[in-house]
Design a protein around this motif. Structure first.
Motif, short mmCIF file in Angstrom:
data_model
loop_
_atom_site.label_atom_id
_atom_site.label_comp_id
_atom_site.label_asym_id
_atom_site.label_seq_id
_atom_site.Cartn_x
_atom_site.Cartn_y
_atom_site.Cartn_z
N ASN A 77 0.81 -1.16 -0.04
CA ASN A 77 0.07 0.13 0.04
C ASN A 77 0.87 1.34 -0.06
OD1 ASN A 77 -1.60 2.18 0.55
ND2 ASN A 77 -3.24 0.89 1.52
N CYS A 78 0.98 1.99 -1.16
CA CYS A 78 2.07 3.20 -1.37
C CYS A 78 1.45 4.29 -0.45
CB CYS A 78 2.07 3.54 -2.48
SG CYS A 78 2.41 2.15 -3.73
N TRP A 79 0.35 4.25 0.07
CA TRP A 79 -0.14 5.44 0.87
C TRP A 79 0.58 5.11 2.29
CZ3 TRP A 79 -2.80 9.63 1.22
CH2 TRP A 79 -3.70 9.89 2.35
N GLN A 80 0.85 4.09 2.66
CA GLN A 80 1.52 3.83 3.69
C GLN A 80 3.25 3.75 3.34
OE1 GLN A 80 -0.91 0.72 4.87
NE2 GLN A 80 -2.20 2.56 5.61
N ASP A 81 3.73 3.01 2.55
CA ASP A 81 5.05 2.62 1.90
C ASP A 81 5.26 3.52 0.65
OD1 ASP A 81 5.52 0.77 3.93
OD2 ASP A 81 4.42 -0.65 2.89
N TYR A 82 5.56 4.80 0.93
CA TYR A 82 5.49 5.65 -0.06
C TYR A 82 7.07 6.22 -0.71
CZ TYR A 82 6.07 8.59 3.96
OH TYR A 82 6.39 9.10 5.36
N VAL A 87 9.22 0.67 -0.70
CA VAL A 87 8.60 -0.31 -1.60
C VAL A 87 9.46 -1.11 -2.01
CG1 VAL A 87 7.78 -0.22 -3.99
CG2 VAL A 87 7.14 1.45 -2.49
N LEU A 88 10.76 -0.99 -2.32
CA LEU A 88 11.92 -2.03 -2.44
C LEU A 88 11.96 -3.02 -1.18
CD1 LEU A 88 14.73 0.13 -4.04
CD2 LEU A 88 12.79 -1.55 -5.41
N TYR A 89 11.71 -2.49 -0.18
CA TYR A 89 11.99 -3.30 1.21
C TYR A 89 11.04 -4.18 1.29
CZ TYR A 89 11.72 -4.54 6.20
OH TYR A 89 11.66 -5.62 7.23
N ARG A 90 9.56 -3.85 0.81
CA ARG A 90 8.27 -4.61 1.03
C ARG A 90 8.39 -5.74 -0.19
NH1 ARG A 90 4.89 -5.53 3.71
NH2 ARG A 90 2.93 -4.65 2.78
N VAL A 91 8.99 -5.30 -1.34
CA VAL A 91 9.06 -6.17 -2.39
C VAL A 91 10.07 -7.35 -2.06
CG1 VAL A 91 9.61 -6.57 -4.95
CG2 VAL A 91 8.31 -4.80 -4.11
N LEU A 92 11.30 -7.07 -1.31
CA LEU A 92 11.96 -7.88 -0.95
C LEU A 92 11.49 -8.82 0.26
CD1 LEU A 92 15.33 -5.88 -0.85
CD2 LEU A 92 14.95 -8.16 -2.23
N GLU A 93 10.73 -8.10 1.01
CA GLU A 93 9.96 -9.04 2.09
C GLU A 93 9.07 -10.26 1.45
OE1 GLU A 93 8.06 -7.20 5.99
OE2 GLU A 93 6.84 -7.06 4.16
N LEU A 142 11.23 -1.63 -10.77
CA LEU A 142 10.40 -2.96 -10.78
C LEU A 142 10.08 -3.41 -12.15
CD1 LEU A 142 8.11 -2.35 -7.88
CD2 LEU A 142 10.24 -3.58 -7.82
N TYR A 143 10.08 -2.52 -13.19
CA TYR A 143 9.59 -2.97 -14.27
C TYR A 143 10.75 -3.66 -14.89
CZ TYR A 143 8.56 -2.14 -19.06
OH TYR A 143 8.01 -2.26 -20.55
N ARG A 144 12.25 -3.21 -14.62
CA ARG A 144 13.47 -3.67 -15.14
C ARG A 144 13.70 -5.23 -14.62
NH1 ARG A 144 18.11 0.41 -15.17
NH2 ARG A 144 17.50 0.31 -12.93
N MET A 145 13.00 -5.54 -13.54
CA MET A 145 13.19 -6.99 -13.02
C MET A 145 12.81 -7.94 -13.80
SD MET A 145 15.02 -5.84 -10.46
CE MET A 145 15.36 -4.39 -9.55
#
Ligand SMILES: Nc1ncnc2c1ncn2[C@@H]1O[C@H](COP(=O)(O)OP(=O)(O)OP(=O)(O)O)[C@@H](O)[C@H]1O
Length: 333
Positions: A77-82, A87-93, A142-145
């Protein structure tokens, strides 16, 4: 009266969704390549609050995961993870690679490097409220991953693209777009009927009462469910087994207020301060609001960020009591 309180909560993810077959189909087709081990197309979901965007994205991605078996997914949720970092952290998580990341000391490049090295199963990331990103370049990251597919959710497409530079908007301009409309009264009634079936005793609420709730919710399923929840609690307190028209009428203001309150509770510190400025200032121009906000903080966010916060609050139609028992909606733009 209430047999399962969870299904009356806004966070509840239903196993069956109502009335969004076409939207589910379009999103499923965008993500279809994942079944063959390839990344899906980027999907962009937009539409008003409470139209089921998050619910349908999670439902569709969940169903895909069940079908594919080996696939990862994460909801951000980018409202909280802005920030880009968060964002990268949450994606790794989402792939279990964030445990030793430290907010203060781990460099962002290290996070990117870890993601670049990811060669596990296809990974779907849902980025909700994506227009609230402070730095949309993370979308490009993220697009490049290679194994990551994105589902982007926003209220308004224009707001998202307004923040992008040419490179980003040309990349994301070809996303699969899925427009959500407000629910009609009949659609809300069937969403509510399902919740009543799963969460209330049999015959607790009739069609007429559900239609009253749906009418008050004006196309917003979150508000509709909030009113039903309030009505069920009110009827329980009164010791009756049925939700009457009177109970519905009495529950409408509380139901709406609860949804508003929950939204406000999710605000970050700066959003909360801005909201308080709004409440104190009443109807004001955005420029004046920015100055008033700056007076209350040591490290103000940029005008653009504040505009984003305001537009979000506008989408949520935050209604604030003026202290005289009246409610008014602040016009933010
Ligand atoms: N088609 C549906 N079937 C069943 N429940 C639904 C459906 N659409 C929405 N809901 C429920 O309504 C509530 C609001 O939906 P959701 O959070 O998906 O809205 P949204 O469009 O993402 O809103 P926002 O823009 O405010 O985030 C949730 O509790 C969700 O479970």
């Amino acid at each position: 009266m209430i047999t399962d309180a969870r299904v009356l909560q806004a966070e509840f993810s239903p196993k069956e969704v109502e009335h969004r077959d076409q939207e589910v189909d379009v999103l499923s087709s965008a993500l279809e390549p994942i079944v063959a081990g390839q990344p899906g197309e980027t999907a962009l979901i937009f539409g008003p609050s409470g139209a089921g965007k998050t619910c349908i994205a999670q439902f569709t991605v969940g169903r895909l995961q069940e079908a594919v078996g080996e696939m990862n997914q994460q909801y951000v949720n980018c409202w909280q993870d802005y920030t880009r970092f968060r964002v990268l952290y949450r994606v790794l998580e989402g792939i279990g690679r964030a445990a030793d990341v430290h907010r203060q000391s781990t460099p962002r490049d290290e996070l990117l490097e870890r993601l670049r090295k990811y060669d596990g199963p296809q990974y779907v990331v849902i980025l909700d409220e994506v227009d609230q990103l402070e730095d949309p370049r993370v979308l490009y990251d993220l697009y490049r991953m290679s194994n990551i597919s994105m589902v982007l959710i926003t209220n308004r497409e224009e707001e998202l693209f307004a923040q992008m530079d040419e490179r980003l908007s040309s990349r994301f301009g070809s996303s699969v777009r899925i427009q959500f409309e407000r629910y009609t009264l009949d659609e809300l009634v069937s969403i509510l009927s399902a919740r009543a079936r799963w969460g209330l005793v049999a015959d607790a609420v009739g069609r007429q009462e559900l239609a009253l709730i749906g009418d008050a919710a004006a196309g917003d399923a979150r508000v509709a469910i909030g009113i039903l929840r309030n009505a069920a609690h009110r009827a329980s307190r009164e010791g009756v087994d049925e939700i009457s028209v009177d109970v519905v009428h009495q529950s409408i203001p509380d139901g709406k207020d609860e949804v508003r309150q929950k939204t406000i509770e999710q605000f970050t510190e700066h959003q909360q301060i801005l909201y308080n400025v709004l409440v104190d200032a009443g109807e004001t121009q955005p420029g004046e609001l920015y100055d008033l906000y700056c007076e209350r903080v040591d490290d103000p966010k940029t005008r653009r960020t504040i505009r984003n916060y305001l537009s979000k609050m506008d989408h949520y139609k935050l209604v604030v009591s003026d202290g005289n028992g009246r409610n008014r909606t602040y016009r933010l733009r």
